[in-house]
Write an enzyme that holds these catalytic residues in place. Structure first.
Site, PDB file in Angstrom:
ATOM      1  N   ASP A 199     -38.370 -10.917  -5.540  1.00  0.00           N
ATOM      2  CA  ASP A 199     -37.361 -11.259  -4.607  1.00  0.00           C
ATOM      3  C   ASP A 199     -36.039 -11.309  -5.430  1.00  0.00           C
ATOM      4  OD1 ASP A 199     -38.054 -13.702  -6.105  1.00  0.00           O
ATOM      5  OD2 ASP A 199     -37.108 -14.916  -4.632  1.00  0.00           O
ATOM      6  N   HIS A 522     -45.264  -5.911  -7.021  1.00  0.00           N
ATOM      7  CA  HIS A 522     -44.436  -6.750  -5.897  1.00  0.00           C
ATOM      8  C   HIS A 522     -43.023  -6.875  -6.510  1.00  0.00           C
ATOM      9  CE1 HIS A 522     -44.192  -8.898  -2.001  1.00  0.00           C
ATOM     10  NE2 HIS A 522     -43.554  -9.890  -2.880  1.00  0.00           N
ATOM     11  N   ASP A 566     -53.486  -3.301  -7.464  1.00  0.00           N
ATOM     12  CA  ASP A 566     -52.385  -2.758  -8.011  1.00  0.00           C
ATOM     13  C   ASP A 566     -51.612  -2.502  -6.730  1.00  0.00           C
ATOM     14  OD1 ASP A 566     -50.098  -2.011  -9.162  1.00  0.00           O
ATOM     15  OD2 ASP A 566     -51.079  -0.277 -10.182  1.00  0.00           O
ATOM     16  N   GLU A 575     -47.131  -9.353  -8.472  1.00  0.00           N
ATOM     17  CA  GLU A 575     -45.477  -9.748  -8.674  1.00  0.00           C
ATOM     18  C   GLU A 575     -45.013  -9.640 -10.023  1.00  0.00           C
ATOM     19  OE1 GLU A 575     -44.061 -12.835  -6.196  1.00  0.00           O
ATOM     20  OE2 GLU A 575     -42.024 -12.129  -6.604  1.00  0.00           O
TER      21      GLU A 575
END
Ligand SMILES: [Zn+2]
Length: 594
Positions: A199, A522, A566, A575
């Protein structure tokens, strides 16, 4: 990043079995079609091996009916043909609890000449198995160190980034403001820091251990990083590249310190954005506080104190004024945190980004006191630490816990020893050494028992287990410094081999390192940039015995190392995060320094 909420919820729900349905919410994830399949029959570090290092390869036996161990032999030869340089027999078959695999181990340690080789096994009529080529050489980990450290440049927020090969973006998240929860209002002209993970949030607590670990790398393993050329905008300046990259995040951390010394917990939007490039995320980046006086949080403030205290030591030779600024910030932060020792953080109403909520800030306070004492020599900090460690003896003797973002007590204790100050209690120094050696010996035992050589116990396959492996290596390397033991360093290197391919997936968990590397982390830029390969040098979180994300649906519970996919949606298994890359940088610096 979501794992903070998961930890909190898991506690509330009484364990990992009770997954709150709310965690499985829909998001516009791109599902990858080519999920990994189980690895090949011979697995090893895909980056290669140093000439004098141990070289243990794992043979994966496909089924219980595989040939018995007694009939198998192996041989090693140069990849381009030529004479066999080593032949031998693998170890006896063992059942590996972490993976559920039946494995044998081939010891290639005596092959030391630089070159490219293959390993072949012969099971007497059951056919030959041949490994992929592997390399032995003194520079086999230099590229991995360069990429993993340079990945922080790729995580930069607030400036344009260009790693080359199309991995680039213009400046992002320049629209910043105080959130109502911070106790202030209006726009705030700050920028900088590293995007925390997949993020685009920035969190002081996770920045704390990440930045601290990288500064420790500079201090302890300086020979491997002092001259590294990261090709960043600051390259060629008065500050070495390694420190210049860290300063990008440090400056942002300092910008979250209020005038009273306290530090706001994080700077994020109110919600996670979709899988878009950072410059396309136009949500306001808020400085977020606790929502009530004193608005700043203890753990974040103490983390800043510890990191700024280390920084004062590291930057002093290059920028005296900056070092003084860091030392002052550290003192003010610890003064605030000591007056406000238990202000914990939860997301205020309307905020849904990562929490990094930590209910116990005693270890952060200890770490801050230890680093400030090491830097300044002021005895008030030593006394604070010696009083503060009382709770660590609650179960009897002093215990060393592998560091993580929520528990920094070991870093505090090690700093107490590494300060090498005359006023240190020799009794306490001896206790810390003894506890550290005891804990390291347990990790060495784990490594010997694991079919793939890593130092993790079965209970260590948590969210971000690859970060646990990295931190256990840091623990082993630091303990070796406290009390010399080659076995500790060797076990630390085994985790590197595990992370770079010697695992049940035959997979390197570091993007763009190795023949078969993680492809679908991620990580928003990797998912949104239109380039097939992910951004380089990023460590996936790895297997998670109790996954909690959309990709976990349909997974059959199994041995913990097998609990991995994956795929991009697998934020609890795949992530990336700055606090997982940092101990890997430390480990790579450790092996490169030799
Ligand atoms: Zn940004």
């Amino acid at each position: 990043m979501r794992r903070r909420e998961f930890l909190k919820m898991a506690t509330v729900c009484g364990g990992a079995a009770a997954w709150p349905a709310a965690l499985f919410f829909a998001e516009p994830f791109a599902w990858a079609a080519d999920d990994v399949v189980e690895g090949g029959p011979i697995v090893f570090n895909q980056a290669g091996y140093l000439p004098d290092a141990a070289k243990l390869f794992t043979l994966r036996l496909s089924s219980p009916s595989s040939p018995s161990s007694s009939s198998v032999t192996f041989s090693v030869r140069p990849v381009n043909g030529g004479a066999v340089v080593l032949s031998g027999k693998p170890s006896a078959v063992r059942e590996d609890a972490a993976s559920g695999d039946r494995v044998q181990v081939c010891d290639l340690s005596s092959v030391r000449a630089a070159g490219h080789y293959v390993l072949e096994t012969d099971a007497g009529g059951a056919g030959t198995k041949k490994s992929a080529p592997f390399e032995i050489g003194k520079d086999v980990y230099r590229r991995a160190l360069w990429l993993t450290m340079r990945s922080y440049y790729g995580q930069r927020c607030g400036c344009s980034v260009d790693l080359g090969d199309g991995y680039a973006h213009p400046a992002c998240h320049l629209d910043a403001a105080f959130h109502a929860s911070s106790g202030k209002s209006g726009p705030y002209k700050n920028h900088g820091g590293w995007h925390d993970a997949g993020d685009y949030g920035r969190y002081v607590v996770n920045s704390g251990i990440s930045t601290g670990t990288l500064l420790w790398t500079w201090e302890m393993l300086n020979g491997a990083v002092r001259k590294i050329d990261l090709k960043i905008p600051e390259s060629g300046g008065k500050i070495p590249d390694f420190l210049a990259e860290i300063k990008w995040n440090l400056d942002w951390m300092l910008s979250l310190q209020d005038v009273d010394g306290g530090v706001w917990h994080k700077q994020t939007s109110e919600n996670f954005c979709a899988f878009i490039m950072p410059q396309d995320d136009h949500m306001t980046s808020y400085v977020i506080g606790t929502g009530a006086a004193p608005f700043k949080s203890t753990c974040a403030t103490a983390d800043l104190a510890a990191v700024a205290a280390i920084a004062a030591r590291c930057y002093g030779p290059y920028d005296d004024a900056y070092a003084k600024k860091c030392a002052d910030a550290a003192r003010q932060a610890l003064a605030w945190a000591s007056k406000n020792p238990n202000v914990t953080f939860e997301n205020p109403a309307g905020v849904r980004t990562g929490g990094y909520g930590d209910d116990d800030c005693r270890d952060e306070l200890l770490w801050a006191a230890a680093e400030l004492w090491r830097t300044t020599g002021d005895e008030e900090y030593r006394k604070a630490l010696e009083v503060g460690i009382g709770y660590l003896r609650a179960d009897g003797g002093l215990k060393i816990k592998t560091p993580g973002w929520s528990d920094l007590s070991a870093m505090a204790l090690w700093t107490y020893v590494m300060a090498e100050r005359k006023s240190a209690s020799s009794e306490l120094v001896a206790q810390i050494r003894e506890a550290s050696v005891h804990a390291a010996e347990e990790l060495v035992r784990n490594s010997r028992e694991n079919g793939y050589g890593n130092t993790m116990a079965l209970g260590d396959y948590v969210w971000g287990s690859n970060g646990v492996a990295g931190n256990q290596s840091l623990q082993l390397i630091v303990t070796d410094r406290l009390q010399k033991n080659e076995g500790f360093r060797a076990a630390a290197a085994e985790n590197l081999h595990y992370l770079l391919g010697r695992n049940c997936w035959d997979l390197s968990w570091v993007t763009q390192v190795g023949r078969n590397a993680c492809m679908h982390p991620h990580h928003r830029p990797s998912g949104a940039d239109g380039i097939a390969a992910p951004w380089p040098g990023l460590l996936s979180g790895g297997p998670n015995a109790h996954p909690a994300d959309p990709a976990a649906k349909g997974m059959t519970p199994g041995p913990p190392m097998k609990m991995y996919r994956d795929v991009e949606a697998a934020y609890s298994m795949n992530e990336i995060a700055i606090n997982w890359n940092a101990p890997l940088v430390f480990l790579l610096a450790g092996v490169n320094e030799g």
